[in-house]
Structures are given as structure tokens and as C-alpha cells.
Enzyme design. Structure first.
Site, mmCIF file in Angstrom:
data_model
loop_
_atom_site.group_PDB
_atom_site.id
_atom_site.type_symbol
_atom_site.label_atom_id
_atom_site.label_comp_id
_atom_site.label_asym_id
_atom_site.label_seq_id
_atom_site.Cartn_x
_atom_site.Cartn_y
_atom_site.Cartn_z
ATOM 1 N N SER A 178 3.638 -1.835 10.254
ATOM 2 C CA SER A 178 5.098 -1.898 10.393
ATOM 3 C C SER A 178 5.677 -3.277 10.073
ATOM 4 C CB SER A 178 5.520 -1.426 11.787
ATOM 5 O OG SER A 178 5.118 -0.081 11.986
ATOM 6 N N GLY A 182 2.867 -1.018 4.272
ATOM 7 C CA GLY A 182 2.875 0.395 3.882
ATOM 8 C C GLY A 182 4.290 0.851 3.578
ATOM 9 N N GLY A 183 4.921 1.506 4.552
ATOM 10 C CA GLY A 183 6.233 2.125 4.372
ATOM 11 C C GLY A 183 7.263 1.238 3.676
ATOM 12 N N GLU A 206 -6.678 4.961 7.849
ATOM 13 C CA GLU A 206 -6.452 6.372 7.476
ATOM 14 C C GLU A 206 -7.688 6.939 6.777
ATOM 15 O OE1 GLU A 206 -2.707 5.781 5.434
ATOM 16 O OE2 GLU A 206 -1.838 5.181 7.346
ATOM 17 N N GLY A 236 2.715 2.640 10.579
ATOM 18 C CA GLY A 236 3.651 3.734 10.352
ATOM 19 C C GLY A 236 4.419 4.158 11.593
ATOM 20 N N HIS A 268 -9.442 1.336 5.088
ATOM 21 C CA HIS A 268 -8.145 1.535 5.745
ATOM 22 C C HIS A 268 -8.335 2.535 6.884
ATOM 23 C CE1 HIS A 268 -4.017 2.780 6.445
ATOM 24 N NE2 HIS A 268 -3.643 1.664 5.840
ATOM 25 N N ASN A 273 0.863 -1.182 0.000
ATOM 26 C CA ASN A 273 0.000 0.000 0.000
ATOM 27 C C ASN A 273 0.899 1.232 0.000
ATOM 28 O OD1 ASN A 273 -1.765 2.083 0.553
ATOM 29 N ND2 ASN A 273 -2.162 1.471 2.671
ATOM 30 N N TRP A 274 0.993 1.876 -1.148
ATOM 31 C CA TRP A 274 1.925 3.005 -1.275
ATOM 32 C C TRP A 274 1.381 4.302 -0.684
ATOM 33 C CZ3 TRP A 274 3.787 2.431 -7.080
ATOM 34 C CH2 TRP A 274 4.505 1.241 -7.194
ATOM 35 N N LYS A 275 0.127 4.303 -0.294
ATOM 36 C CA LYS A 275 -0.482 5.533 0.237
ATOM 37 C C LYS A 275 -0.234 6.687 -0.752
ATOM 38 C CE LYS A 275 0.192 3.502 4.703
ATOM 39 N NZ LYS A 275 0.174 3.638 6.132
ATOM 40 N N GLU A 301 -5.165 -4.626 10.976
ATOM 41 C CA GLU A 301 -4.115 -3.622 11.138
ATOM 42 C C GLU A 301 -4.351 -2.844 12.432
ATOM 43 O OE1 GLU A 301 -2.215 -2.478 7.170
ATOM 44 O OE2 GLU A 301 -4.012 -1.264 7.353
HETATM 45 P P1 PGA Z 1 2.946 0.532 7.577
HETATM 46 O O1 PGA Z 1 1.465 0.721 6.970
HETATM 47 O O2 PGA Z 1 3.480 -0.768 7.042
HETATM 48 O O3 PGA Z 1 3.707 1.717 7.096
HETATM 49 O O4 PGA Z 1 2.791 0.482 9.073
HETATM 50 C C1 PGA Z 1 0.577 -0.350 6.856
HETATM 51 C C2 PGA Z 1 -0.713 0.120 6.209
HETATM 52 O O5 PGA Z 1 -1.126 1.249 6.471
HETATM 53 O O6 PGA Z 1 -1.349 -0.621 5.454
#
Ligand code: PGA
Length: 260
Positions: A220, A241-242, A104, A180, A102, A12-14, A174
Site C-alpha cells: 500500500s 502494486g495498486g 501472492e 492491497g 512474491h 508490480n502490475w500483477k 512486504e
Molecule cells: P500494493 O501491492 O501496493 O497494492 O499493496 C504491493 C505488492 O504486492 O507488491
């Protein structure tokens, strides 16, 4: 007995990577991943909307067996929804997986369970696979509310979905405090909550759907912890994500079987 579920590792590149950077990242990823990886693992990348057409073209022209994903869509098919993208528009670009709910989106853009449920059903109607995200805040966790929060989100997110459809979709657990932040749930804790997710699906849709639904852990995930997480019986993949922004790091997560 080996798990009947194929692992799915999703990036997930956001809101990162313009379409040039996106192309470079997928090209690098394709140099790192091997046929053995693709045989063992399903891999998806979820770029921002503006990159999707470029990545579709790259994957097709170079025959790269990475699935294309999206991070969001609207639940209506068309209409006066400025700024939104319809599920059928993504399906037309060969998008396979769409993330729904998600944390966010829930926290920053006010998506509630009802909207997430409409989105899950719209994604299925457009013949794509939803990745339904669920997870608790740190306060909810500290108050002992993790199981109730997560099982409530699973039930609400999947309301009205047929059990055959539930069997084919993906749920990502999650914990919000792990996204993050560099903090990861321990493999045992992640397993415990993923088992709650599966038990909730069993209760609402039956044992067959629960045995088939794929459950990802997210929060993470890094090359160094992916192996221990993936070894858990109810964890069938990772939503990354990251660490997915860097092709090398993401490839090492996809290759968790080899150890890091
Ligand atoms: P992260 O994000 O790996 O940067 O913690 C995970 C996500 O939001 O799907």
C-alpha cells in the site's frame, strides 16, 4: 553520510493491463518523469508476460530509461513445464529485474522457500537482478514472529548465492497484511524490519554485501506515504502494486523527493 544505494521504485502490475493498456501506461509515465528523476532514481515496471515484448520495443524505440521487469519465471532453463517461462527467455527481452517469491506466488501458487531460492539463483545465472520478496502474515506479526519469519526467508531465499551477487540484488520487505489492503506499516515499523533484513544479510554474507544490497518496502505505498517511507535509512525503494497501475500516481511516488 549519504546512502551509497540508488533508490529503486518498481511497479508490480500483477494481472492487470493488456498490452495496449500497458503501452499507454508507460507512455504516460514517460511524459511525467524527467531527466532529474532518472538521475536520482531507478524505475522499473513489471507487466504481465504478454506485455513484455511490447514494452521492450516502446522503451527502446523511444529511449525511455525505465527498466523492464517481470513478476515471475521458472527456475529451469527448458523442459516439460507447461505454462512456464524460462529466465533466459526474459533476459532475451532485456528484462532487468525479476520478482521472486512474491507473497501472492507463495500463497496462491504454493511457492516455498526452496523454489524461491532456485528461482533467485536461476535469475542471477541469466544475468538479471532478483527482487526477493519477504514478509509476515498478520497472525505472525501479532505473535511477535516478524523478525524470525523475515530473517528466515532472507536466509533461505539467498542460500548458496555468492556475497558479490547478494550485494547487487534487491530484497523487498512486504508485510502481507499491508498488500492491497490500504494498510501500510508505519515508517518506523517498516524501518525496523528492513534493518532486520539488512542485519540478516550482514550476518550471512558480511558487512559489504549488507551495505550494498537494496531493500524496498512494499504494501500500500501511495504518493501520500512514499516520502516518509523513503526517508528511512534502511529503505532504498518501494515495490508498488495498486498505485503503479495509474501512471500519474506512480510518477508521484517516483517523485517523492518533491513532496506530495
Ligand atoms: P500494493 O501491492 O501496493 O497494492 O499493496 C504491493 C505488492 O504486492 O507488491
Amino acid at each position: 553520510m549519504p546512502s551509497p544505494r540508488r533508490p529503486l521504485i518498481s511497479g508490480n502490475w500483477k494481472m492487470h493491463h493488456n498490452h495496449f493498456e500497458a503501452i499507454q501506461t508507460v507512455q504516460k509515465l514517460s511524459y511525467r518523469l524527467t531527466n532529474d528523476d532518472y538521475e536520482a532514481v531507478d524505475v522499473s515496471v513489471h507487466p504481465p508476460f504478454t506485455d513484455i515484448r511490447s514494452i521492450q520495443t516502446l522503451l527502446q524505440s523511444e529511449n525511455i530509461p525505465i527498466a523492464l521487469g517481470a513478476q515471475h519465471c521458472h527456475f529451469e532453463e527448458k523442459g516439460a513445464f507447461t505454462g512456464e517461462v524460462a529466465p533466459s527467455m526474459l533476459a532475451k527481452l532485456d528484462v532487468t529485474y525479476v520478482i521472486a517469491g512474491h507473497s501472492e506466488r507463495r500463497e496462491v501458487f504454493g511457492e516455498d522457500d526452496e523454489m524461491v531460492n532456485k528461482k533467485v539463483r536461476a535469475i542471477l545465472k541469466a544475468e538479471m537482478t532478483p527482487i526477493l520478496c519477504v514478509g509476515e502474515t498478520l497472525d505472525e506479526r501479532d505473535a511477535g514472529g516478524t523478525d524470525d519469519k523475515v530473517s528466515g526467508q532472507v536466509r533461505a531465499g539467498l542460500a548458496g548465492v555468492k556475497k558479490e551477487q547478494v550485494a547487487g540484488l534487491v530484497i523487498a520487505y512486504e508485510p502481507i497484511w499491508a498488500i492491497g489492503t490500504g494498510r501500510t506499516a508505519t515508517p518506523d515499523d517498516a524501518q525496523t524490519t528492513c534493518a532486520v533484513v539488512r542485519a540478516t544479510v550482514a550476518d550471512a554474507f558480511g558487512a559489504d554485501a549488507a551495505a550494498a544490497v537494496r531493500i524496498q518496502y512494499g504494501g500500500s505505498v501511495k504518493p501520500g506515504n512514499a516520502g516518509d517511507l523513503m526517508a528511512q535509512p534502511d529503505i532504498d525503494g518501494a515495490l508498488v502494486g495498486g498505485a503503479s497501475l495509474d501512471a500519474d500516481e506512480f510518477a508521484r511516488i517516483v517523485q517523492w523527493r518533491m513532496g506530495d
